[in-house]
Design an enzyme around this catalytic site. Sequence first.
Site, PDB file in Angstrom:
ATOM      1  N   HIS A 106       0.886  -1.167   0.000  1.00  9.62           N
ATOM      2  CA  HIS A 106       0.000   0.000   0.000  1.00  9.62           C
ATOM      3  C   HIS A 106       0.925   1.219   0.000  1.00  9.62           C
ATOM      4  CE1 HIS A 106      -2.322  -2.930   2.517  1.00  9.62           C
ATOM      5  NE2 HIS A 106      -3.385  -2.426   1.916  1.00  9.62           N
ATOM      6  N   ASP A 109       2.422   1.997   3.343  1.00  9.34           N
ATOM      7  CA  ASP A 109       3.408   1.050   3.888  1.00  9.34           C
ATOM      8  C   ASP A 109       4.809   1.496   3.499  1.00  9.34           C
ATOM      9  OD1 ASP A 109       1.221  -0.565   4.485  1.00  9.34           O
ATOM     10  OD2 ASP A 109       1.415  -1.677   2.604  1.00  9.34           O
TER      11      ASP A 109
HETATM   12  C1  XLS Z   1      -7.349  -6.868   4.601  1.00  7.09           C
HETATM   13  C2  XLS Z   1      -6.892  -7.056   3.220  1.00  7.09           C
HETATM   14  C3  XLS Z   1      -5.755  -6.143   2.789  1.00  7.09           C
HETATM   15  C4  XLS Z   1      -5.622  -6.159   1.289  1.00  7.09           C
HETATM   16  C5  XLS Z   1      -4.870  -5.017   0.717  1.00  7.09           C
HETATM   17  O1  XLS Z   1      -8.087  -7.693   5.160  1.00  7.09           O
HETATM   18  O2  XLS Z   1      -6.548  -8.392   3.061  1.00  7.09           O
HETATM   19  O3  XLS Z   1      -4.574  -6.519   3.409  1.00  7.09           O
HETATM   20  O4  XLS Z   1      -5.026  -7.336   0.850  1.00  7.09           O
HETATM   21  O5  XLS Z   1      -5.466  -3.811   0.984  1.00  7.09           O
END
Ligand code: XLS
Length: 441
Positions: A106, A109
């Site tokens: 993201h 991150d």
């Molecule tokens: C959360 C999601 C997130 C997505 C990316 O439950 O799995 O991590 O994979 O935004």
Amino acid sequence: MITLGQKEFFSGINQIKFEGLESDNPMAFRWYDENRVVGGKTMKDHLRFACAYWHSFVGNGGDPFGGPTHVFPWDAKADAVERAKDKMDAAFEFITKMNIPYYCFHDVDVVDYGDDINENDRRLQALVDYAKQKQAESGVKLLWGTANLFSHKRYMNGAATNPDFHVLAHGAAQVKAALDATIALGGENYVFWGGREGYMSLLNTNMKREQEHLAKFLHTAKDYARKQGFKGTFFIEPKPCEPTKHQYDYDAATVSGFLQKYDLLGDFKLNLEVNHATLAGHSFQHELQVAADSGLLGSIDANRGDLQNGWDTDQFPTDINEITESMLIILQAGGFQGGGINFDAKIRRNSTDPADLFYAHIGGMDTFARGLITADNILQKSDFTKVRTDRYASYDSGKGKEFEEGKLSLEDLREYAIQQGEPAAISGRQEYLENTINRYI
Ligand code: XLS
Ligand code: NI
Ligand code: NI
């Protein structure tokens, strides 16, 4: 090849190698041999593993009942960009030592965001420049990028589905920068996970309007990315709930209907997550099969839930039966459409040794490698597919075939039933097939 930044963050841990079943070394692969050819393709090309930046280098072990337990040496510097570069050094050191070919992130991150759009864009751009170098040195590639449109307080009522247009526009600004970053880094796909795209209460929600906004938002983002030359696939990641009570991207079947209704099928596929499937009351295999049957099996987020509780525990995958059955579906579908296997999984709050992150990924990669080999053996050597095909043999000729071709009326069917009398009992042979799976494991 190990590429290091200024500093080694995982010192004492060397390159993780394939050592095979005779090895007792916990810091080695016993099944994942990237160059081994299975069913005409290398393991590396089948599995396309990716490391998730957020769980591995950002998630600090905090939970609703307590603060961080993972204290990262790369989080020390005061300046956001410098701190983010340290984190990226650590990430590429880990990913390279693990020999994982891809990563996913993201925007937030990669580098911490504040409230100023221009400053956020500047920070992300600085890290994109840095990531370009790290990718070139290591050969590690970006499987997908995404924007976090759920953590900041402005998104408490959603982003693309927020009742306030002003918030939607902020979400769009973030998606634009995340798309630019993904494209600049040669990202192969882009993900939308609608963390708060849903509702907490129907009493204050115009569901129809919110879903129309979501579709419009996705079209707008897609059109922008295509105009910038992005050739990859967009993935929607279904999840039924958490953090909202109800999320619009509930499960594979719901999203497939949504994509069709809003004319998004050409550009969007699905990124399926194991723990999201179980939260939706399905098995992961069910979600994979629904996606495969609609030509939407894009990518997966690998993890596992806990059967005794009802939230997204995001544990590393270890269940060999579940993964073997999943690999059977993935292989029969011809593999992923553009995606791979992203470890959207986190080590536990009390897994506090740097080595734990290695054990977690080694275990996950070995589980999938073993599942792949086993599934390929089942398909090549057993009568697994034949048993299923034979169950439908009555539709392959005669009246059954005519029915499939739409040639029979309700009266014709009645006539056939009378002629044939009472049908014989035909076993579904479930236990036989379950034993077949276990025999090849
Ligand atoms: C959360 C999601 C997130 C997505 C990316 O439950 O799995 O991590 O994979 O935004
Ligand atoms: Ni996920
Ligand atoms: Ni998840």
